[in-house]
Design a protein around this motif. Structure first.
Motif, PDB file in Angstrom:
ATOM      1  N   LYS A  34     -87.505  11.703  18.282  1.00  0.00           N
ATOM      2  CA  LYS A  34     -87.922  10.658  17.361  1.00  0.00           C
ATOM      3  C   LYS A  34     -88.087  11.270  15.972  1.00  0.00           C
ATOM      4  O   LYS A  34     -88.020  12.477  15.801  1.00  0.00           O
ATOM      5  CB  LYS A  34     -89.197   9.966  17.844  1.00  0.00           C
ATOM      6  CG  LYS A  34     -89.006   9.228  19.176  1.00  0.00           C
ATOM      7  CD  LYS A  34     -90.189   8.360  19.533  1.00  0.00           C
ATOM      8  CE  LYS A  34     -90.195   7.070  18.748  1.00  0.00           C
ATOM      9  NZ  LYS A  34     -91.273   6.148  19.237  1.00  0.00           N
ATOM     10  N   ALA A  35     -88.337  10.420  14.995  1.00  0.00           N
ATOM     11  CA  ALA A  35     -88.240  10.870  13.613  1.00  0.00           C
ATOM     12  C   ALA A  35     -89.518  11.561  13.131  1.00  0.00           C
ATOM     13  O   ALA A  35     -89.653  12.772  13.189  1.00  0.00           O
ATOM     14  CB  ALA A  35     -87.870   9.700  12.704  1.00  0.00           C
ATOM     15  N   PRO A  61     -74.311   8.503  12.847  1.00  0.00           N
ATOM     16  CA  PRO A  61     -75.493   9.351  12.705  1.00  0.00           C
ATOM     17  C   PRO A  61     -75.162  10.652  11.968  1.00  0.00           C
ATOM     18  O   PRO A  61     -74.141  11.290  12.218  1.00  0.00           O
ATOM     19  CB  PRO A  61     -75.903   9.645  14.152  1.00  0.00           C
ATOM     20  CG  PRO A  61     -75.268   8.565  14.963  1.00  0.00           C
ATOM     21  CD  PRO A  61     -73.987   8.251  14.258  1.00  0.00           C
ATOM     22  N   ARG A  62     -76.036  11.012  11.025  1.00  0.00           N
ATOM     23  CA  ARG A  62     -75.923  12.281  10.320  1.00  0.00           C
ATOM     24  C   ARG A  62     -77.296  12.943  10.381  1.00  0.00           C
ATOM     25  O   ARG A  62     -78.135  12.717   9.516  1.00  0.00           O
ATOM     26  CB  ARG A  62     -75.486  12.077   8.867  1.00  0.00           C
ATOM     27  CG  ARG A  62     -75.275  13.393   8.128  1.00  0.00           C
ATOM     28  CD  ARG A  62     -74.716  13.176   6.731  1.00  0.00           C
ATOM     29  NE  ARG A  62     -74.501  14.434   6.063  1.00  0.00           N
ATOM     30  CZ  ARG A  62     -73.969  14.551   4.857  1.00  0.00           C
ATOM     31  NH1 ARG A  62     -73.594  13.459   4.189  1.00  0.00           N
ATOM     32  NH2 ARG A  62     -73.825  15.737   4.307  1.00  0.00           N
ATOM     33  N   ARG A  79     -86.694  11.677  25.802  1.00  0.00           N
ATOM     34  CA  ARG A  79     -87.803  11.995  24.903  1.00  0.00           C
ATOM     35  C   ARG A  79     -87.946  13.493  24.662  1.00  0.00           C
ATOM     36  O   ARG A  79     -88.819  13.916  23.902  1.00  0.00           O
ATOM     37  CB  ARG A  79     -89.102  11.451  25.472  1.00  0.00           C
ATOM     38  CG  ARG A  79     -89.555  10.129  24.875  1.00  0.00           C
ATOM     39  CD  ARG A  79     -88.530   9.059  24.921  1.00  0.00           C
ATOM     40  NE  ARG A  79     -88.981   7.850  24.208  1.00  0.00           N
ATOM     41  CZ  ARG A  79     -88.285   6.721  24.160  1.00  0.00           C
ATOM     42  NH1 ARG A  79     -87.113   6.634  24.759  1.00  0.00           N
ATOM     43  NH2 ARG A  79     -88.736   5.685  23.486  1.00  0.00           N
ATOM     44  N   ALA A  80     -87.162  14.301  25.299  1.00  0.00           N
ATOM     45  CA  ALA A  80     -87.243  15.749  25.121  1.00  0.00           C
ATOM     46  C   ALA A  80     -86.399  16.184  23.929  1.00  0.00           C
ATOM     47  O   ALA A  80     -85.419  15.516  23.568  1.00  0.00           O
ATOM     48  CB  ALA A  80     -86.746  16.456  26.389  1.00  0.00           C
ATOM     49  N   PRO A  81     -86.755  17.297  23.278  1.00  0.00           N
ATOM     50  CA  PRO A  81     -85.908  17.804  22.198  1.00  0.00           C
ATOM     51  C   PRO A  81     -84.557  18.248  22.732  1.00  0.00           C
ATOM     52  O   PRO A  81     -84.417  18.564  23.924  1.00  0.00           O
ATOM     53  CB  PRO A  81     -86.706  18.978  21.640  1.00  0.00           C
ATOM     54  CG  PRO A  81     -87.631  19.386  22.740  1.00  0.00           C
ATOM     55  CD  PRO A  81     -87.945  18.140  23.499  1.00  0.00           C
ATOM     56  N   LYS A  82     -83.577  18.280  21.858  1.00  0.00           N
ATOM     57  CA  LYS A  82     -82.224  18.632  22.250  1.00  0.00           C
ATOM     58  C   LYS A  82     -81.790  19.924  21.567  1.00  0.00           C
ATOM     59  O   LYS A  82     -81.734  19.988  20.333  1.00  0.00           O
ATOM     60  CB  LYS A  82     -81.253  17.501  21.865  1.00  0.00           C
ATOM     61  CG  LYS A  82     -79.793  17.789  22.201  1.00  0.00           C
ATOM     62  CD  LYS A  82     -78.915  16.634  21.759  1.00  0.00           C
ATOM     63  CE  LYS A  82     -77.434  16.923  22.063  1.00  0.00           C
ATOM     64  NZ  LYS A  82     -76.584  15.799  21.610  1.00  0.00           N
ATOM     65  N   PRO A 139     -83.023  11.099  14.362  1.00  0.00           N
ATOM     66  CA  PRO A 139     -83.312  11.885  15.558  1.00  0.00           C
ATOM     67  C   PRO A 139     -82.338  11.552  16.686  1.00  0.00           C
ATOM     68  O   PRO A 139     -81.490  10.671  16.548  1.00  0.00           O
ATOM     69  CB  PRO A 139     -84.734  11.450  15.901  1.00  0.00           C
ATOM     70  CG  PRO A 139     -84.796  10.028  15.405  1.00  0.00           C
ATOM     71  CD  PRO A 139     -83.960   9.990  14.171  1.00  0.00           C
ATOM     72  N   THR A 140     -82.487  12.234  17.822  1.00  0.00           N
ATOM     73  CA  THR A 140     -81.483  12.108  18.886  1.00  0.00           C
ATOM     74  C   THR A 140     -81.424  10.716  19.491  1.00  0.00           C
ATOM     75  O   THR A 140     -80.374  10.301  19.990  1.00  0.00           O
ATOM     76  CB  THR A 140     -81.736  13.135  20.004  1.00  0.00           C
ATOM     77  OG1 THR A 140     -83.022  12.895  20.595  1.00  0.00           O
ATOM     78  CG2 THR A 140     -81.693  14.549  19.462  1.00  0.00           C
TER      79      THR A 140
END
Length: 393
Positions: free
Chosen positions: A359-360, A280-281, A316-319, A269-270
């Motif tokens: 997060k995952a 990171p992949r 903590r926000a989505p990207k 995750p981000t």
């Protein structure tokens, strides 16, 4: 509809799920397998216990615990976050399950105590005599396996650098807890030290990297003394667990560590974008549909308010990741039923936008299925914990 010019793997996920209505979550299987193989490489032959909280999908757990990744070290066993989850996984054939956290679930403990197979398959985590008393009252005389959670935070004077987990820190404290467990009929089989200030912090600046070096040296020395004290009471230990996806190399460098834990490094995750210990992949994405266009440069997507746990803030926000240039609006962010995005001049009503979670495994609490897309763009839908009607907190 906007033309699909997104780079792979988003283009592949986009094409493979074109017949589905979003919102949806899609998993790039090739990226997942590459991330799993890289974790095995980084562990250098030390077994990796997969953290179920960062996966929350039985099909993915079975994938990483399959023969290709369990051979020659690789992945071995599960770190569960809930006793009810551990019982459920054991009921589906999982073995060698270590709880990452203590439990006070009386009914689940009673269920554990009544099943000899699950007693052998599940190891509880403890850090307090009060937990031992509660467990014993719930399970009766059953011989329960326990692992001691030892605080691995770094303390510099009054500063506490790390998470607030176990009250057990010194060899003397660990010895007293081990002795109390043995006196109450528990089988002390392991010790865990989770150095969150190493595993959970990206390498964003020199100060963070200094804290990580100091932390590794401090817990390495203290853990050896703790293990000596526990072994003096309990004898040999099956489990000396340490680390996380962001600290695999640090943990396996300690000769006394018998296993490391990793989970987030599978989905990436981000929050893991800033690490220097690995490349990171990203493997897990989600798509939202565009509902309306309130302004020339704004598109409003349905849902999307999948905010990750932890300290509140932008991290903590989505990207948004596709189309390129999309951004959350600072005054609204990602919303419960709508998410407006700027930089959206090319989008039309009915188009999709793709995002990544911070997060995952938490994203799986929002979707019943993951759309798993393989290297041949073949799609398979697999249920998440939520899709199997399971919610463990």
């Amino acid at each position: 509809m906007v033309a699909v010019t997104a780079p792979s793997p988003i283009a592949d996920l986009h094409a493979a799920t074109a017949d589905l209505d979003p919102p949806l979550a899609a998993l790039d299987l090739s990226a997942l397998r590459a991330n799993a193989a890289d974790l095995v490489r980084r562990a250098g032959g030390v077994p990796i216990r997969v953290a179920s909280k960062s996966v929350r999908c039985r099909a993915v757990l079975e994938e990483v615990l399959g023969p290709e990744l369990t051979a020659r070290g690789g992945f071995a066993g599960i770190m569960s976050y809930s006793l009810r989850e551990a019982l459920w996984l054991a009921g589906h054939g999982a073995r060698d399950i270590l709880l990452g956290y203590p439990t006070v679930d009386h009914a689940a403990l009673a269920e554990l105590g009544a099943d000899s197979t699950r007693l052998e398959s599940i190891t509880l985590m403890v850090d307090d005599i009060a937990q031992l008393e509660l467990i014993r009252a719930a399970v009766g005389s059953a011989a329960v396996r326990v692992c001691l959670d030892v605080d691995a935070s770094l303390r510099i004077g009054p500063l506490h650098l790390g998470v607030r987990r176990s009250p057990i820190r010194t060899p003397e404290q660990a010895e007293r807890l081990a002795r109390a467990a043995r006196e109450r009929g528990f089988r002390v089989v392991g010790v865990m030290t989770y150095e969150a200030q190493i595993a959970g912090l990206p390498d964003t600046n020199p100060a963070v990297r200094l804290v990580k070096r100091l932390s590794a040296a401090e817990i390495g020395a203290r853990r050896s003394h703790v293990l000596d004290a526990v072994r003096a009471v309990a004898g040999g230990l099956e489990i000396v667990n340490s680390g996380g996806s962001g600290s695999v190399e640090v943990s396996v460098a300690a000769p006394e560590v018998t296993e490391v834990t990793a989970g987030s490094g599978l989905y990436v995750p981000t929050l893991f974008d800033g690490y220097r210990s690995f490349t990171p992949r990203p493997a897990l994405y989600f798509a939202l549909p565009v509902l309306r266009r309130p302004a020339a440069d704004i598109a409003t997507a349905f849902a999307g308010g999948y905010i990750a746990s932890g300290p509140t803030g932008k991290s903590r926000a989505p990207k948004p990741v596709w189309p390129a240039g999309l951004r959350l609006i600072g005054t609204e962010g990602a919303g419960e039923v709508q998410t407006p995005l700027t930089g959206a001049a090319t989008l039309a009503v009915g188009d999709r936008v793709w995002l990544r979670h911070a997060k995952a495994g938490e994203l799986c609490e929002r979707f019943d299925q993951l759309q798993v897309v393989d290297a041949d763009d073949h799609r398979t839908a697999v249920p998440t914990y939520r899709g199997e009607g399971r919610n463990f907190g």
